[in-house]
Scaffold this motif. Structure first.
Motif, PDB file in Angstrom:
ATOM      1  N   SER A 194       0.828  -1.195   0.000  1.00  0.00           N
ATOM      2  CA  SER A 194       0.000   0.000   0.000  1.00  0.00           C
ATOM      3  C   SER A 194       0.874   1.261   0.000  1.00  0.00           C
ATOM      4  O   SER A 194       0.574   2.242  -0.690  1.00  0.00           O
ATOM      5  N   TYR A 195       1.954   1.203   0.760  1.00  0.00           N
ATOM      6  CA  TYR A 195       2.864   2.349   0.807  1.00  0.00           C
ATOM      7  C   TYR A 195       3.560   2.532  -0.538  1.00  0.00           C
ATOM      8  O   TYR A 195       3.818   3.660  -0.974  1.00  0.00           O
ATOM      9  N   ALA A 196       3.877   1.435  -1.208  1.00  0.00           N
ATOM     10  CA  ALA A 196       4.490   1.519  -2.534  1.00  0.00           C
ATOM     11  C   ALA A 196       3.550   2.186  -3.525  1.00  0.00           C
ATOM     12  O   ALA A 196       3.979   2.998  -4.357  1.00  0.00           O
ATOM     13  N   ASP A 197       2.263   1.882  -3.438  1.00  0.00           N
ATOM     14  CA  ASP A 197       1.289   2.520  -4.328  1.00  0.00           C
ATOM     15  C   ASP A 197       1.253   4.030  -4.091  1.00  0.00           C
ATOM     16  O   ASP A 197       1.144   4.817  -5.037  1.00  0.00           O
ATOM     17  N   PHE A 198       1.327   4.413  -2.816  1.00  0.00           N
ATOM     18  CA  PHE A 198       1.331   5.838  -2.498  1.00  0.00           C
ATOM     19  C   PHE A 198       2.582   6.517  -3.058  1.00  0.00           C
ATOM     20  O   PHE A 198       2.499   7.597  -3.668  1.00  0.00           O
ATOM     21  N   LEU A 199       3.752   5.915  -2.867  1.00  0.00           N
ATOM     22  CA  LEU A 199       4.997   6.509  -3.370  1.00  0.00           C
ATOM     23  C   LEU A 199       5.007   6.565  -4.898  1.00  0.00           C
ATOM     24  O   LEU A 199       5.581   7.487  -5.484  1.00  0.00           O
ATOM     25  N   GLU A 200       4.371   5.603  -5.530  1.00  0.00           N
ATOM     26  CA  GLU A 200       4.285   5.641  -6.994  1.00  0.00           C
ATOM     27  C   GLU A 200       3.462   6.852  -7.449  1.00  0.00           C
ATOM     28  O   GLU A 200       3.810   7.515  -8.444  1.00  0.00           O
ATOM     29  N   ALA A 201       2.399   7.138  -6.719  1.00  0.00           N
ATOM     30  CA  ALA A 201       1.595   8.315  -7.043  1.00  0.00           C
ATOM     31  C   ALA A 201       2.389   9.600  -6.803  1.00  0.00           C
ATOM     32  O   ALA A 201       2.285  10.569  -7.568  1.00  0.00           O
ATOM     33  N   ILE A 202       3.205   9.600  -5.761  1.00  0.00           N
ATOM     34  CA  ILE A 202       4.066  10.754  -5.482  1.00  0.00           C
ATOM     35  C   ILE A 202       5.101  10.925  -6.597  1.00  0.00           C
ATOM     36  O   ILE A 202       5.408  12.040  -7.021  1.00  0.00           O
ATOM     37  N   GLN A 255      -5.493   5.004   1.756  1.00  0.00           N
ATOM     38  CA  GLN A 255      -5.351   3.549   1.759  1.00  0.00           C
ATOM     39  C   GLN A 255      -4.212   3.089   2.663  1.00  0.00           C
ATOM     40  O   GLN A 255      -4.286   2.020   3.267  1.00  0.00           O
ATOM     41  N   VAL A 256      -3.151   3.911   2.769  1.00  0.00           N
ATOM     42  CA  VAL A 256      -2.053   3.573   3.684  1.00  0.00           C
ATOM     43  C   VAL A 256      -2.560   3.522   5.119  1.00  0.00           C
ATOM     44  O   VAL A 256      -2.289   2.575   5.866  1.00  0.00           O
ATOM     45  N   THR A 257      -3.301   4.549   5.514  1.00  0.00           N
ATOM     46  CA  THR A 257      -3.842   4.585   6.876  1.00  0.00           C
ATOM     47  C   THR A 257      -4.824   3.437   7.103  1.00  0.00           C
ATOM     48  O   THR A 257      -4.807   2.772   8.155  1.00  0.00           O
ATOM     49  N   GLU A 258      -5.688   3.193   6.128  1.00  0.00           N
ATOM     50  CA  GLU A 258      -6.664   2.108   6.264  1.00  0.00           C
ATOM     51  C   GLU A 258      -5.985   0.753   6.362  1.00  0.00           C
ATOM     52  O   GLU A 258      -6.408  -0.113   7.136  1.00  0.00           O
ATOM     53  N   GLN A 259      -4.908   0.560   5.587  1.00  0.00           N
ATOM     54  CA  GLN A 259      -4.195  -0.716   5.619  1.00  0.00           C
ATOM     55  C   GLN A 259      -3.531  -0.932   6.975  1.00  0.00           C
ATOM     56  O   GLN A 259      -3.518  -2.046   7.506  1.00  0.00           O
ATOM     57  N   ALA A 260      -2.971   0.124   7.536  1.00  0.00           N
ATOM     58  CA  ALA A 260      -2.344   0.018   8.857  1.00  0.00           C
ATOM     59  C   ALA A 260      -3.373  -0.348   9.918  1.00  0.00           C
ATOM     60  O   ALA A 260      -3.107  -1.173  10.807  1.00  0.00           O
TER      61      ALA A 260
END
Length: 401
Positions: free
Chosen positions: A309-317, A352-357
């Motif tokens: 999930s964090y990788a998806d966020f960094l990809e968007a960044i 999604q990062v927060t929800e996954q955590a």
């Protein structure tokens, strides 16, 4: 054998010729560093030549070199800097000559006088108001002392010392006139270059991070490398600030800034806010890399959903930083719109990062574990990029008014 050695010697020469040819092609083909360098050399040559003609041919001065030297010293990359350095340079020279005149007439042309002149001039040269021209106080005082001891009469001494100041004024005036009248430098693109450099550095780093997190390849060597790369961005930040400052200064007292096209581009508040946001983002990414570097190896293998999930966020960044790396005033409207769309997508990934955590029941409140820091940094990163998008959009809207 001799022929082979001759070919080896010819290769470096051919490489040097190719580099020179590429340099000239860049100078003629685009308004980049090479063209700015070429213009500065050409204008400095013209200013020095004009100053020499006035001082040598018209005034028949005994030390005509003071004028062309002064013209070159104050020929700066912006009109504002030329004016500022002219004032400082003239002030330094006048001060140095005044110190020599005062001590020379009081003490006489003795070795003790020279020592006193050097001492006083070097002390005054450290005055912050003189800036980089502070060293010219001592230089002017030494030349004035040489002129003073070579003169025979008191009137001659005063005349020669006054002539030094006159020649310096001539050189500064000619230098400023040439810099203002002949293609006065507009460096509004320097602000864009600084932002692009920081954005490229951030894009390269984040683009290396998210595939490794997604695949679960978060080893100690790789995370340590990310941490070192993030720590080396301080120099890029300094360069970007300098570029923005140069861009802002380039419009001061510049006749080209009167044109509407340049007036629109001379509004750098938006770029300044973007630069500040990128600085904070780089610091937050550095904090993120420290957290990843301190992650225990056994935890790395057990948290694949969260890492994904964090990788998806960094990809968007990374997608946002890629656009910032191509920031261009001419296409800013389309880029601002694209950045806002990408920010909306990144915002969803951040949630999604927060929800996954929360779904995985990770101990985000434990300061000894990295989860809380990573969640917080994702939120802060998202806030900065959203702010960047809003600033650029306002910049575009203000430019249309």
């Amino acid at each position: 054998m001799a022929s082979h050695d001759g070919e080896q010697r010819a290769l470096p020469a051919q490489g040097w010729t190719a580099r020179v040819e590429q340099w000239w092609q860049r100078a003629w083909g685009s308004a980049g560093h090479e063209r700015h360098t070429l213009l500065l050399i050409g204008k400095s040559t013209l200013a020095a030549t004009g100053s020499w003609v006035i001082s040598y041919n018209l005034l028949n001065a005994q030390s005509p070199a003071f004028a062309p030297f002064s013209a070159i010293v104050i020929m700066q990359v912006t009109v504002y800097q030329s004016l500022l350095q002219s004032l400082r340079y003239v002030g330094a020279v006048v001060t140095g000559v005044a110190v020599q005149a005062a001590l020379g007439f009081l003490v006489g042309p003795e070795l003790l006088t020279f020592a006193l002149v050097a001492l006083v001039a070097l002390i005054i040269g450290r005055w912050p108001a003189l800036g980089s021209q502070g060293s010219q106080v001592a230089t002017a005082a030494f030349f004035a002392f040489s002129t003073y001891i070579s003169a025979t009469t008191g009137i001659d001494k005063i005349t020669q010392l006054g002539q030094i100041i006159l020649l310096v004024l001539i050189g500064c005036v000619v230098g400023v006139i040439v810099n203002v009248a002949l293609v006065p430098p507009m460096r509004f693109r320097s602000a864009e270059y600084g932002i692009r450099t920081l954005a490229h550095a951030l894009y390269d780093l984040v683009s290396d991070m998210y595939p490794a997190l997604r695949e679960g390849e978060l080893d100690e060597e790789r995370s340590s490398q990310w941490r070192r790369r993030a720590a080396r961005t301080g120099g890029l930040i300094t360069q970007a600030r300098s570029g923005l400052r140069t861009a802002q200064e380039s419009v001061y007292y510049n006749p080209r800034a009167r044109f509407r096209r340049h007036q629109r581009r001379a509004t750098f508040e938006g770029y300044g806010a973007v630069l500040e946001a990128l600085e904070r983002t780089l610091y937050q990414v550095a904090s993120l890399t420290r957290s990843l570097d301190q992650w225990k190896e056994e935890e790395r293998h057990n948290d694949r959903p969260f890492l994904g999930s964090y990788a998806d966020f960094l990809e968007a960044i990374a997608a946002i930083t890629q656009v910032l790396g191509t920031l261009d005033e001419d296409t800013l409207r389309e880029q601002a719109r694209q950045l806002c769309q990408l920010s909306d997508e990144a915002q969803q990934r951040c949630h999604q990062v927060t929800e996954q955590a929360e779904e995985d029941g990770l101990p985000v409140a434990d300061p000894a574990r990295p989860y809380g820091v990573l969640v917080v940094e994702s939120t802060r990163l998202m806030e900065e990029f959203q702010h960047t998008c809003d600033v650029l959009q306002r910049h575009v809207d203000d430019g249309d008014e």
